[in-house]
Write an enzyme that holds these catalytic residues in place. Sequence first.
Site: not given
Length: 510
Positions: A55, A82-83, A169, A171, A227, A366
Amino acid sequence: MTHQLVIVLDFGGQYNQLIARRVRDCGVYCEVLSYKTPIEEIKSRKPAGIIFTGGPNSVYDKTSPSISADIFSLGIPVLGICYGTQLIAHLLGGTVSTAPTSEYGKTETYYDCSCPLFEELPPKGISWMSHTDYIASLPDGFVSAAHTENCPTAAMQNKERGIYGVQFHPEVLHTENGVQMLHNFLYRVCGCTGDWTMKQYAETAVEEIRQKVGGKKVLLALSGGVDSSVAAALLSRAVGSQLTCIFVDHGLMRKNEGDEVENAFKDKEITFVRVNAEQRFLDRLAGVSEPESKRKIIGEEFIRVFEEEAKKIGAVDFLAQGTIYPDVIESGAGDAAVIKSHHNVGGLPDHVDFKEIIEPLRMLFKDEVRRLGTELGLPDYLVWRQPFPGPGLAIRVIGDITKEKLEILRDADYIFREEIANAGLDRSIHQYFAVLTSMRSVGVMGDFRTYDYTLALRGVTTTDFMTADWAKIPYEVLEKVSSRIVNEVKSINRIVYDITTKPPATIEWE
Ligand code: XMP
């Protein structure tokens, strides 16, 4: 619910859905919840683990998002990112302050491989950092589990309590082995077994839609793109005949495309309305050559046709849209539906009577949407369709549009696509198509002079469609495409290949 759950607690970071997506990729079901979710509710969901996201705030600022330290008494493993890590340190009695040197971007990091997060991974690697605060002193019971040149606590752990944190991070793909670190947390710390699949995702989504929609009516504008097609398939499984799909065929689709869309949906237990509006669009576009005018006309006409059809159906409770997560990011929080609609069809219909918007794909990326489409039994030609602009071939016929020019383009484009597929390049070149230029030039065919159109071929590779490189299609493939098109399609006597990147060019020509 028969599968394990991991809760991602959202503290306002920009990668929250990406974390969720990585967890799903590891075969673990996951939900993103606000940090304001009451602890009792979290407890009642019996998660196998909890991840605190990053964050933008500083934990020592009193207005920053926080949570009661009771969360650590539930006996559920926690991973901070992180945060999220700084918050854990702060709540448990450590000190967080402004770092002497902030770190941003790729950073060489040294790991303690006895920490479960880093087990069986290399002791050194690049991680992606983005922080100005740092953990100056660890809470009792914690030890550092990774460091960088400027950051003594790039990761921390309290093995007994199952509480971990990383300053970087994991991710994002810039972090080497980051996904494996998340995998380690899920499997080695939380005891996840990988009991979640796209099949279960579909079942859960179907159940949620059923609960939300009840016995009411849903209306969906189906474009035939990936989509909206996947959204239609999901809704049809959930609510069957309560769903009406309106497919406005503007006559600007590629060869056979209108029929392909119809075939994929005509046997489903839904009301499928195909509006053949080609003539209306051609009439309105006649003589118009300026690209923005063409786009505008198509957007307006699309809405008009859709509204007319919707009126015949009458009031509906839900208007469904195939908004996916990247659309949500693009639009900023809160009103994704409007942006997506603008992007695709030129605006939300004003005169369609509905109470609520429903967007069943808004948490998916996607490639997840494609996997879901396959799971729902959609054919490959829909699931793997390359992006196709809302205004269709109208922006690939340069200048004014006639039915004849559209036919020429359709035939040429079809050959190009067929040969790309024959060469096995159809999933590595991200978008490829033909453009009918307004230029004519002199050629010779047999013993006769010709004066015919120049066709341009375009093929690009890209990750985000914001920038793109031209695809290095092998000469033999280009040769075959060129020779087939000039021989099989009338009115084309010259073919060029577009070798510009974006920027400075765009992907489409108009
Ligand atoms: P450009 O030409 O801007 O295209 O480099 C980037 C990507 O967007 C697609 N595109 C559109 N998609 N409605 C859409 O839904 C549109 O009006 C539109 N115009 C361009 C284009 O095909 C490429 O994938």
